[in-house]
Design a protein around this motif. Structure first.
Motif, PDB file in Angstrom:
ATOM      1  N   TYR A  55       0.831  -1.198   0.000  1.00 27.26           N
ATOM      2  CA  TYR A  55       0.000   0.000   0.000  1.00 27.26           C
ATOM      3  C   TYR A  55       0.874   1.260   0.000  1.00 27.26           C
ATOM      4  O   TYR A  55       0.658   2.186  -0.790  1.00 27.26           O
ATOM      5  CB  TYR A  55      -0.934  -0.032   1.215  1.00 27.26           C
ATOM      6  N   GLU A  72       0.982   4.078  -2.929  1.00 25.40           N
ATOM      7  CA  GLU A  72       0.432   5.396  -2.598  1.00 25.40           C
ATOM      8  C   GLU A  72       1.503   6.491  -2.533  1.00 25.40           C
ATOM      9  O   GLU A  72       1.305   7.583  -3.062  1.00 25.40           O
ATOM     10  CB  GLU A  72      -0.322   5.335  -1.267  1.00 25.40           C
ATOM     11  N   GLN A 120      -8.035   0.849   4.121  1.00 25.59           N
ATOM     12  CA  GLN A 120      -7.481   0.260   2.903  1.00 25.59           C
ATOM     13  C   GLN A 120      -7.368  -1.263   2.951  1.00 25.59           C
ATOM     14  O   GLN A 120      -6.728  -1.860   2.105  1.00 25.59           O
ATOM     15  CB  GLN A 120      -6.107   0.864   2.608  1.00 25.59           C
ATOM     16  N   VAL A 165      -5.774  -3.428   4.953  1.00 26.80           N
ATOM     17  CA  VAL A 165      -4.455  -4.001   5.159  1.00 26.80           C
ATOM     18  C   VAL A 165      -4.389  -4.720   6.515  1.00 26.80           C
ATOM     19  O   VAL A 165      -3.326  -5.013   7.012  1.00 26.80           O
ATOM     20  CB  VAL A 165      -3.323  -2.940   5.050  1.00 26.80           C
TER      21      VAL A 165
END
Length: 81
Positions: A33, A37, A63, A65
């Protein structure tokens, strides 16, 4: 005692990864991630913007995770004295 830049960097990374684990996140998913990002941020060194990417931020939790195999909650990871 002076630490080399490599030792200091390694310490920072290990500290962040431990925070990821304690927060109940999957380290591999979290790093994926971040790499996706952060590469797309217009100003990657803006400390205010980076606050959205620390392991305990609400944006990271949204998100997906999370570490599904971890049964403990973050609160139970810190036993009361």
């Amino acid at each position: 005692m002076r630490l080399s830049k490599g030792a200091r960097s390694s310490g920072m990374i290990l500290s962040i990864m431990r925070s990821v684990q304690v927060s109940g996140l999957d380290c591999h998913k979290y790093l994926q991630y971040l790499f996706i990002e952060l590469a797309n941020l217009p100003v990657p060194c803006d400390a205010e913007v980076l606050q959205d990417y620390v392991p305990w931020s609400s944006q990271v939790r949204k998100q997906n995770v999370q570490d599904k195999s971890q049964l403990k909650t973050t609160a139970s990871a810190f036993p009361k004295s």
